[in-house]
Design a protein around this motif. Sequence first.
Motif: not given
Length: 281
Positions: A115-116, A121-123, A128-131, A139-140
Amino acid sequence: MKGSKPKAKAKSVLPGFGISMGFTIFYLCLIVIIPLSAVFIKTSGMTMVQFWETITNPRVLASYRISFLTAFAAALINVVFGLLVAWVLVRYNFPGKKLIDSLVDLPFALPTAVAGIALTAIYAPNGWIGSLLQPLGIKVAFTPLGITIALVFIGLPFVVRTVQPVLQDLEKDTEEAAVMLGAYRLRTFIKVILPELIPPLLTGFAMAFARGLGEFGSVVFISGNMPLKTEIAPLLIMTKLEQFDYMGATAIALVMLVIAFVMLLIINVLQWWSGRRAIAG
């Protein structure tokens, strides 16, 4: 009637109170009390000066603040959205309902490290979402916000599974009577439904908060582990253990244990009080 024989006491399938209580105490001592007492015993080898210097170190205090604030914020968020998810799963029928109901338990089965990594990778700024959030200045990953999101992901099932059975047992007759008497939906929810949900919501909050305090695998990747900024207390304890500073690690763990116990005790008292109040009302 006179001379009648007293009825034989019905035998229970489970063992009597004495055996059950003895096994309960033995189990709790073996699994909970003895391991926790080792924390106190190990810390007792430190002088008060050493103990105070360890737990008041700026790096340690920062890790306490990050751990407790992010766990508390995540638990609050889960109370709101956990209630919403439970409400939808109980009160509505729609295609894919069983699939969504199963997905709620996914954080229970998914390894926390996986999960971490997935959340990081996502944030991450190139994720995907962070970009998408990066141009907005949000910034997450590697921030307390990222830690909170990871704890929300881990703690959501605790609230949903605690509230869901209570919602299923609530009788709709009372709600319909309130509506027929002229109460608006919001007033019906606040006056009729919410008092019944406060005890399970407090229970779900306590469970999500406790899980967030001790969470390690899903947080260690997305936090970035920057001292004084995103370093959580469990990671600092692990760092102390890797440095063979066992007393320092147990001292930090002892403070977390005491604070968490006091907060959970307060939540349980509030839960008991709200339950008594709902019964009296």
